[in-house]
Motif scaffolding. Sequence first.
Motif, PDB file in Angstrom:
ATOM      1  N   PRO A 214       0.833  -1.214   0.000  1.00 15.44           N
ATOM      2  CA  PRO A 214       0.000   0.000   0.000  1.00 15.44           C
ATOM      3  C   PRO A 214       0.860   1.254   0.000  1.00 15.44           C
ATOM      4  O   PRO A 214       2.005   1.249   0.468  1.00 15.44           O
ATOM      5  N   LEU A 215       0.288   2.321  -0.521  1.00 16.40           N
ATOM      6  CA  LEU A 215       0.997   3.602  -0.525  1.00 16.40           C
ATOM      7  C   LEU A 215       1.136   4.115   0.913  1.00 16.40           C
ATOM      8  O   LEU A 215       0.185   4.086   1.695  1.00 16.40           O
ATOM      9  N   ASP A 216       2.302   4.592   1.236  1.00 19.52           N
ATOM     10  CA  ASP A 216       2.585   5.133   2.563  1.00 19.52           C
ATOM     11  C   ASP A 216       2.649   6.657   2.457  1.00 19.52           C
ATOM     12  O   ASP A 216       3.547   7.199   1.803  1.00 19.52           O
ATOM     13  N   PRO A 217       1.718   7.388   3.073  1.00 16.96           N
ATOM     14  CA  PRO A 217       1.753   8.852   2.976  1.00 16.96           C
ATOM     15  C   PRO A 217       3.054   9.457   3.499  1.00 16.96           C
ATOM     16  O   PRO A 217       3.453  10.543   3.052  1.00 16.96           O
ATOM     17  N   ARG A 292      -2.069  18.227   3.605  1.00 14.52           N
ATOM     18  CA  ARG A 292      -2.817  18.090   2.357  1.00 14.52           C
ATOM     19  C   ARG A 292      -2.225  16.980   1.499  1.00 14.52           C
ATOM     20  O   ARG A 292      -2.941  16.207   0.867  1.00 14.52           O
ATOM     21  N   MET A 293      -0.880  16.910   1.488  1.00 14.89           N
ATOM     22  CA  MET A 293      -0.206  15.868   0.708  1.00 14.89           C
ATOM     23  C   MET A 293      -0.544  14.493   1.268  1.00 14.89           C
ATOM     24  O   MET A 293      -0.850  13.552   0.523  1.00 14.89           O
ATOM     25  N   HIS A 294      -0.497  14.350   2.591  1.00 11.64           N
ATOM     26  CA  HIS A 294      -0.806  13.066   3.211  1.00 11.64           C
ATOM     27  C   HIS A 294      -2.245  12.657   2.932  1.00 11.64           C
ATOM     28  O   HIS A 294      -2.528  11.487   2.638  1.00 11.64           O
ATOM     29  N   ASP A 295      -3.166  13.603   3.000  1.00 17.00           N
ATOM     30  CA  ASP A 295      -4.560  13.298   2.718  1.00 17.00           C
ATOM     31  C   ASP A 295      -4.738  12.860   1.265  1.00 17.00           C
ATOM     32  O   ASP A 295      -5.517  11.938   0.971  1.00 17.00           O
ATOM     33  N   CYS A 296      -4.003  13.521   0.382  1.00 17.78           N
ATOM     34  CA  CYS A 296      -4.071  13.152  -1.037  1.00 17.78           C
ATOM     35  C   CYS A 296      -3.587  11.725  -1.246  1.00 17.78           C
ATOM     36  O   CYS A 296      -4.225  10.943  -1.953  1.00 17.78           O
ATOM     37  N   VAL A 297      -2.464  11.370  -0.634  1.00 20.38           N
ATOM     38  CA  VAL A 297      -1.919  10.021  -0.795  1.00 20.38           C
ATOM     39  C   VAL A 297      -2.891   8.983  -0.251  1.00 20.38           C
ATOM     40  O   VAL A 297      -3.077   7.908  -0.832  1.00 20.38           O
ATOM     41  N   ARG A 298      -3.553   9.299   0.859  1.00 12.96           N
ATOM     42  CA  ARG A 298      -4.528   8.358   1.424  1.00 12.96           C
ATOM     43  C   ARG A 298      -5.681   8.134   0.460  1.00 12.96           C
ATOM     44  O   ARG A 298      -6.152   6.997   0.281  1.00 12.96           O
ATOM     45  N   ARG A 299      -6.169   9.218  -0.174  1.00  8.03           N
ATOM     46  CA  ARG A 299      -7.272   9.057  -1.123  1.00  8.03           C
ATOM     47  C   ARG A 299      -6.820   8.282  -2.356  1.00  8.03           C
ATOM     48  O   ARG A 299      -7.549   7.419  -2.849  1.00  8.03           O
ATOM     49  N   ILE A 300      -5.628   8.610  -2.839  1.00  8.61           N
ATOM     50  CA  ILE A 300      -5.105   7.872  -3.998  1.00  8.61           C
ATOM     51  C   ILE A 300      -4.934   6.394  -3.644  1.00  8.61           C
ATOM     52  O   ILE A 300      -5.197   5.495  -4.443  1.00  8.61           O
ATOM     53  N   GLY A 301      -4.503   6.129  -2.415  1.00  6.51           N
ATOM     54  CA  GLY A 301      -4.245   4.762  -1.987  1.00  6.51           C
ATOM     55  C   GLY A 301      -5.473   3.892  -1.904  1.00  6.51           C
ATOM     56  O   GLY A 301      -5.362   2.664  -1.772  1.00  6.51           O
TER      57      GLY A 301
END
Length: 347
Positions: A214-217, A292-301
């Motif tokens: 899984p993607l890690d923010p 914001r970047m971490h939230d983006c990665v979570r949504r992409i993930g």
Amino acid sequence: MIRLALRQFRTSTWTAVLGLVAVAAVALATRPHFADAAAAAQRACGSDPHCPALTAFVLDNTTPRTVFGLVVTVAPALIGAFWGAPLVAREFEAGTYRLVWTQSISRSRWLAVKLAVVGTATVVATALLSALVTWWATPLDRAAAAVYGTFDQRDLVPIGYALFAFAFGVTAGLVTRRTLPAMVLTLAGLLTVRIMVAEWIRPLLVAPRVVSMPLDPATTGYGSGGNILFGVGPSALEPTTPDIPNAWIQSVRVVDAAGLPLTDQVLRATCPGLGEGPQGPAGPASEAARQRMHDCVRRIGENYHEVVTYQPGDRYWTFQWWELALFVLLTVLLCGYAYYRLRRFRG
């Protein structure tokens, strides 16, 4: 004929011996220090491969490691240019081939003896040099845990490179009949073939391992197209290269369940406004931007994951033997062409 070939090659032999003695002297004088420093760092770190003491030990000794690696890298090129290229070309330039090839020894036998004598010297000299540098660099290589980073400077493959360079030089000398052009062609040919093998052939020799995660923010950021934190972009997400000891990481990709890569369009649609806002001077991103970047990665993930393609360290010797065999095969083909070319020569 063998005695004559040895006598003609004695200057090159002594040059190689002196070079090996010089490298051995430096290696013997410096290795105890490296071994002691590596042992001290290992004791301080225990089983932690990411210990700062090991990292500092590797960084502090980068220069000598690079110099010794450069010696092994350059040696095959020198052998090809100064041993292989003049072997036949100087006979043409001096006109002595008319005398040599009209004696009781046939031109085929003459070439066979020359190739055997100088080829054996090539194997012995390169093997000794590679073994010496490999032994000297063992403490550094173990601490670095990146065996593929010095792949072409250690163990078997330098022997294959040297044999190929020697055979290429002989063939270039037969084709050009001039020593200097043959030397230039040899250097260019060796460089070209090594790049082709490293970039295109070596990755195909053994099927790589593929692992999904899984993607890690915390370890996923912007790619090479811009800086999404500061509004310089857009750019697709790019995970940090995973730290797998002694592995050769071939690719790190962000893909969906079907294996399709993440595009800028999907990134914009999933994370609207991520790169918008005033652009300040370059520096650390604000906490809000990071969030914001971490939230983006979570949504992409939710729909995408990270795929790592790599060769594990336990395949190192498989690649060593494969590449040695490949360059030995090329050497045999070049020597065969040299025989064919020489037998058909009329002059």
